[in-house]
Scaffold this active site. Structure first.
Site, short mmCIF file in Angstrom:
data_model
loop_
_atom_site.label_atom_id
_atom_site.label_comp_id
_atom_site.label_asym_id
_atom_site.label_seq_id
_atom_site.Cartn_x
_atom_site.Cartn_y
_atom_site.Cartn_z
N CYS A 2 0.86 -1.17 0.00
CA CYS A 2 0.00 0.00 0.00
C CYS A 2 0.90 1.23 0.00
CB CYS A 2 -0.86 0.03 1.26
SG CYS A 2 -1.80 -1.47 1.47
N ARG A 27 2.58 0.79 -5.88
CA ARG A 27 2.67 0.04 -4.62
C ARG A 27 1.38 -0.73 -4.31
NH1 ARG A 27 6.68 1.49 -1.25
NH2 ARG A 27 5.47 0.73 0.50
N TRP A 74 -3.49 -2.33 -1.51
CA TRP A 74 -3.28 -3.67 -2.11
C TRP A 74 -3.75 -4.62 -1.02
CZ3 TRP A 74 -0.15 -7.96 -0.93
CH2 TRP A 74 0.03 -8.88 -1.98
N ASN A 100 0.15 1.05 6.05
CA ASN A 100 0.80 0.10 5.14
C ASN A 100 1.47 -0.97 6.00
OD1 ASN A 100 2.26 -1.16 3.05
ND2 ASN A 100 4.01 0.21 3.38
N GLY A 101 1.17 -2.24 5.73
CA GLY A 101 1.81 -3.31 6.50
C GLY A 101 0.77 -4.26 7.05
N GLU A 463 12.25 -16.49 -16.46
CA GLU A 463 11.89 -15.07 -16.41
C GLU A 463 10.82 -14.77 -17.47
OE1 GLU A 463 12.01 -12.57 -14.61
OE2 GLU A 463 11.65 -10.90 -15.99
N LYS A 467 7.14 -13.19 -16.89
CA LYS A 467 6.63 -11.99 -17.58
C LYS A 467 5.26 -12.27 -18.20
CE LYS A 467 8.51 -9.82 -16.35
NZ LYS A 467 9.22 -9.43 -15.27
N HIS A 486 11.21 -35.75 -19.36
CA HIS A 486 10.98 -36.28 -18.02
C HIS A 486 9.65 -35.79 -17.44
CE1 HIS A 486 14.95 -37.95 -18.11
NE2 HIS A 486 15.50 -36.77 -18.32
N LYS A 581 4.17 -3.67 -7.13
CA LYS A 581 5.56 -3.54 -7.54
C LYS A 581 6.50 -3.83 -6.39
CE LYS A 581 8.72 -1.85 -10.48
NZ LYS A 581 8.97 -2.98 -11.38
#
Ligand code: G6P
Length: 586
Positions: A2, A27, A74, A100-101, A463, A467, A486, A581
């Site tokens: 947040c 954020r 968030w 935030n947290g 990666e 994405k 496999h 992010k």
């Protein structure tokens, strides 16, 4: 996660807060709210959606008053609803908070407060702070002592800003970022300098376990015992104000395009750091590299390159996993922590575990004033400018370049970075938008994509899959070429697409064999290579290069493909659903 912000000054608070929130939206962006104080009353507006959307619906920026707080959320505790959005009032409405947290003991505190008649409207852990502050303030009648008592009762990780009906602002920091911006006749309290950079570049990074009170234009910083603390004002880099899309449709596209230049800049902002890192590595018995998400994938590249060219053996550990294998970290070792933001809670946690056994910490980080940078013995700056798009792009190639620079320092005879050639090759790939856009149209209806690579191209395959997941919400998986038979081969049929990372190096013919096996099962093949083959249904050409440059060159078309596939799927490439992010909670 947040973002929190507070403003105290001579101008109308709400428009300034809304601007700051827009810049910090990376954020967290599921809901937003603003509260201001005017004539001894707190007024509040909040809603679901991104700042721009909510603001155009309910005009967050037209609230009255010159003192205020704001938040982008968030969700961690409770669904994405208007009621759960911040700010939260205390029961009396005389205090409002943004947080935030995570408050770990909120359930216990809530039961106690409910018994005493306090009312909770939301499902959040945050609302507890508002009511606890009210309870303590009603007894102590003084903001300073109220904060001291409240923080002593809270458990967890938090930064919060509280606004009192009398116009006082207070903010506390415990393992979440809190920065004071000092403007002309104004103060800001923020999770990130981006919250106030347009107004001032004078900042105080509040230390962990400290709190701030702003009252009648006076700023006081205290520790949780109430002792006054002196903290230096830092000049923050104006470069971080450069968080605009310019002519680009999205930050993500802008940031992908910037890689033509950012690969030159990696590590340049921190003098001697590469040399010092090389020395530290040479003199350390054990080297561990850690990171989360994309930054961890860069750690896998580091393991390969340092091992092959500098003959240095390193262990990689996913940051969130380190706590479960902390016994493996040997005394007096070196931990290299890679993090774009420098605020990922998992990475910070890994660093604190390593520090307990006396490890030296080297950070590869984009934000030189971040919590990680401040915990490090050596800091190497990525120097790639603000990265706003939630999915990491340019920071990944900067991380790789820094790893290369360290390797070059350690293995001067065998390792050479061809900067100009890499940059020119990136430019060439970036000219290829039309073809990549066409392929993006083809993959948009697919539900599974696999990405296959061998050797150093395997971390790039992982990666790439990350994405694709982040930007397109398509299930994607990286496969080491040899492992195909496999297990993953069972998944291959005409409903899947497989991206083959196949540069013309020592992995080429084995990888082509894997591609043949996949094609025989009916899957469609996208080949990323400097060498054409009939096996590919779609060939994305990359310029001819060498093992050192290929990982960077292979990354660019996948970033573009993910970006364009996101557009085809009508998702927001800058702000993928459910992600943030900077993940500052564990
Ligand atoms: C979040 C982001 C990822 C990023 C990861 C690590 O999960 O969504 O894109 O790779 O954090 O971030 P860091 O700032 O530590 O590199």
């Amino acid at each position: 996660m947040c973002s929190i912000i507070g403003y105290y000054g001579n101008e109308m608070a709400a428009p300034i807060i809304v601007k700051g929130l827009k810049r910090m939206e990376y954020r967290g962006y599921d809901s937003v709210g603003v509260a201001t104080e005017s004539n001894g009353q707190i007024v509040l507006k909040k809603g679901i959606g991104k700042v721009e959307e909510v603001n155009s619906k309910i005009q967050l920026d037209v609230l009255p008053g010159k003192i205020g707080i704001g938040h982008t959320r968030w969700a961690t505790h409770g669904k994405v609803t208007e009621v759960n959005a911040h700010p939260h009032y205390s029961t009396s409405g005389k205090i409002a908070i943004v947080h935030n947290g995570i408050i770990e003991n909120f359930e216990v505190l809530k039961i106690e407060l409910e018994k005493e008649g306090y009312i909770f409207k939301s499902e959040t852990d945050s609302e507890i702070i508002a009511n606890l502050l009210q309870k303590n303030y009603e007894v102590l009648k003084d903001v300073k002592n109220t904060i001291i008592k409240t923080v002593a009762e809270l458990k967890g990780h938090y930064a919060f800003v509280a606004m009192f009906e009398n116009g006082q602002l207070a903010a506390a920091r415990f393992h979440e970022p809190l920065i004071v911006g000092i403007g002309k006749n104004s103060y800001f309290l923020s999770s990130d300098v981006l919250g106030f950079i347009e107004q001032t570049d004078n900042a105080i990074y509040i230390e962990n376990g400290n709190f701030v009170i702003i009252d009648k234009s006076k700023l006081e910083i205290l520790d949780f015992n109430g002792e006054n603390v002196k903290q230096e004002i830092t000049k923050v880099s104006k470069e971080f104000a450069d968080a605009y899309k310019g002519d680009y449709a999205h930050f993500t596209l802008k940031e992908i395009s910037e890689q033509v230049d950012t690969i030159f800049k990696a590590g340049e902002s921190t003098k001697d750091a590469i040399k010092n890192t090389a020395n530290q590595i040479k003199n350390s018995k054990n080297i561990y590299i850690t990171g989360s998400g994309t930054s961890y994938n860069a750690a896998l590249i580091a393991k390969h390159i340092l091992g092959k060219y500098a003959k240095i053996k390193v262990d990689t550990v996913i940051s969130s996993e380190l706590q479960f294998s902390s016994d493996l970290i040997e005394l007096n070792s070196t931990l290299i922590a890679i993090s774009q933001s420098g605020e990922s809670a998992d990475v910070l946690d890994a660093v604190s575990i390593a520090k307990k056994v006396n490890c030296k910490v080297i950070s590869i980080v984009n934000s030189l004033t971040s919590s990680l940078a401040r915990e490090s013995d050596i800091i190497i700056g990525m120097n790639c400018g603000p990265e706003i798009g939630v999915a990491a792009t340019k920071s990944f190639t900067s991380q790789i370049m820094i790893i290369y620079k360290i390797t070059e320092e350690l293995a001067k005879e065998t390792f050479e970075i061809k900067y100009k050639e890499i940059s020119e090759s990136i430019s060439k790939i970036l000219e290829n938008h039309d073809q990549i856009r066409h392929i993006a149209k083809e993959i948009k209806k697919i539900s599974d994509i696999y990405v296959l690579g061998r050797g150093i191209h395997y971390p790039i395959a992982i990666e790439s899959a990350l994405k694709l997941k982040e930007l397109t919400y398509i299930h994607a998986e990286g496969i080491p070429g040899g492992e195909l038979k496999h297990g993953p081969l069972a998944l291959m049929d005409s409903n899947v697409f497989v991206i083959i990372i196949n540069p013309n190096d020592t992995t080429y013919s084995d990888t082509l064999t894997s591609a043949r096996e996949i094609k025989a099962r009916g899957a469609k093949i996208i080949g990323i290579s400097d060498k054409k083959s009939d096996i590919y249904d779609y060939w994305i050409e990359i310029p001819k290069s060498n093992e050192i440059s290929y990982p960077i060159l292979e990354t660019i078309p996948i970033q573009l493909l993910s970006y364009y596939a996101a557009l085809e799927k009508d998702t927001d490439p800058d702000y993928p659903r459910n992600l943030a992010k900077s993940v500052t909670v564990k």
